[in-house]
Design a protein around this motif. Structure first.
Motif, PDB file in Angstrom:
ATOM      1  N   LYS A   5       1.080  -1.300  -0.062  1.00  0.00           N
ATOM      2  CA  LYS A   5       0.133  -0.025   0.072  1.00  0.00           C
ATOM      3  C   LYS A   5       0.917   1.340  -0.018  1.00  0.00           C
ATOM      4  CE  LYS A   5      -3.810  -1.866   2.225  1.00  0.00           C
ATOM      5  NZ  LYS A   5      -5.066  -1.884   3.574  1.00  0.00           N
ATOM      6  N   ARG A   6       0.301   2.270  -0.635  1.00  0.00           N
ATOM      7  CA  ARG A   6       1.138   3.536  -0.804  1.00  0.00           C
ATOM      8  C   ARG A   6       0.744   4.359   0.396  1.00  0.00           C
ATOM      9  NH1 ARG A   6       1.044   5.495  -6.706  1.00  0.00           N
ATOM     10  NH2 ARG A   6       1.777   7.360  -5.832  1.00  0.00           N
ATOM     11  N   LYS A   7       1.661   5.172   0.865  1.00  0.00           N
ATOM     12  CA  LYS A   7       1.250   5.914   2.010  1.00  0.00           C
ATOM     13  C   LYS A   7       1.463   7.461   1.559  1.00  0.00           C
ATOM     14  CE  LYS A   7       2.431   2.751   5.612  1.00  0.00           C
ATOM     15  NZ  LYS A   7       3.234   2.881   6.916  1.00  0.00           N
ATOM     16  N   GLY A   8       0.849   8.383   2.041  1.00  0.00           N
ATOM     17  CA  GLY A   8       0.709   9.770   1.621  1.00  0.00           C
ATOM     18  C   GLY A   8      -0.487  10.560   1.308  1.00  0.00           C
ATOM     19  N   PHE A   9      -0.295  11.736   0.825  1.00  0.00           N
ATOM     20  CA  PHE A   9      -1.605  12.432   0.158  1.00  0.00           C
ATOM     21  C   PHE A   9      -1.487  12.677  -1.258  1.00  0.00           C
ATOM     22  CE2 PHE A   9      -0.837  14.134   4.651  1.00  0.00           C
ATOM     23  CZ  PHE A   9      -2.381  13.591   5.240  1.00  0.00           C
ATOM     24  N   THR A  10      -2.481  12.816  -2.055  1.00  0.00           N
ATOM     25  CA  THR A  10      -2.374  12.968  -3.265  1.00  0.00           C
ATOM     26  C   THR A  10      -2.358  14.510  -3.557  1.00  0.00           C
ATOM     27  OG1 THR A  10      -4.728  13.109  -3.691  1.00  0.00           O
ATOM     28  CG2 THR A  10      -3.729  10.598  -3.909  1.00  0.00           C
ATOM     29  N   LEU A  11      -2.033  14.830  -4.632  1.00  0.00           N
ATOM     30  CA  LEU A  11      -1.951  16.568  -5.028  1.00  0.00           C
ATOM     31  C   LEU A  11      -3.317  16.923  -4.908  1.00  0.00           C
ATOM     32  CD1 LEU A  11      -0.413  18.898  -5.838  1.00  0.00           C
ATOM     33  CD2 LEU A  11      -1.001  18.025  -8.321  1.00  0.00           C
ATOM     34  N   VAL A  12      -4.306  16.043  -5.471  1.00  0.00           N
ATOM     35  CA  VAL A  12      -5.763  16.532  -5.210  1.00  0.00           C
ATOM     36  C   VAL A  12      -6.296  16.876  -3.627  1.00  0.00           C
ATOM     37  CG1 VAL A  12      -8.019  16.238  -5.532  1.00  0.00           C
ATOM     38  CG2 VAL A  12      -6.394  15.776  -7.397  1.00  0.00           C
ATOM     39  N   GLU A  13      -5.751  16.109  -2.843  1.00  0.00           N
ATOM     40  CA  GLU A  13      -6.154  16.076  -1.347  1.00  0.00           C
ATOM     41  C   GLU A  13      -5.573  17.288  -0.703  1.00  0.00           C
ATOM     42  OE1 GLU A  13      -6.898  11.361  -0.092  1.00  0.00           O
ATOM     43  OE2 GLU A  13      -4.587  12.099  -0.242  1.00  0.00           O
TER      44      GLU A  13
END
Length: 147
Positions: A5-13
């Motif tokens: 699973k990838r951790k972090g925020f997307t640019l949209v978020e």
């Protein structure tokens, strides 16, 4: 690689959170400004009235066998011993700082008659803070009125 699973925020978020924070800031700025103006105004009026009443009470009670008065300079009030600021005894000076946003007009140095507490002048002092204004007045019989 399927179970990873990838951790972090997307640019949209990230853009959405920044946009919401900016919106909340823009909406609350006028309320904060009004709140600060009200606080600075109240603080300025309280300090002026309290310093005038202290001078009057000291004079009325004959403290140090003298009259007492109040002098204004931008950013501060000076409670002084004597009939006028120029001939005062500076060792008794008590300074009170005013908030920098407080603008005072119509001020005249004021002293109170020893043992009677009557003022040397009857000014109407205009106090302005960030669009809010009111008068502090001193009556001929010594009444100090506030907005």
């Amino acid at each position: 690689m399927q179970g990873r699973k990838r951790k972090g925020f997307t640019l949209v978020e990230l853009i959405l959170v920044i946009g919401l924070a900016a919106l909340v800031g823009a909406v609350s700025a006028p309320a904060l400004s009004s709140f600060l103006a009200r606080g600075y105004f109240t603080d300025g009026v309280e300090k002026i009235v309290r310093t005038l009443r202290t001078a009057q009470n000291y004079s009325f009670s004959g403290k140090e066998d003298s009259s007492w008065g109040v002098h204004y300079e931008p950013g501060k009030l000076v409670l002084f011993k004597g009939l006028d600021y120029a001939t005062r005894d500076p060792s008794f000076d008590a300074e009170t700082n005013l908030p920098s946003a407080v603008v005072v007009t119509g001020w005249v140095d004021l002293s109170f008659e020893r043992l009677r507490g009557l003022p040397s002048a009857t000014p109407n002092i205009l106090i302005e803070v960030l669009g809010r204004a009111g008068f502090v007045s001193v009556g001929a019989e010594g009444a100090i009125n506030r907005p």
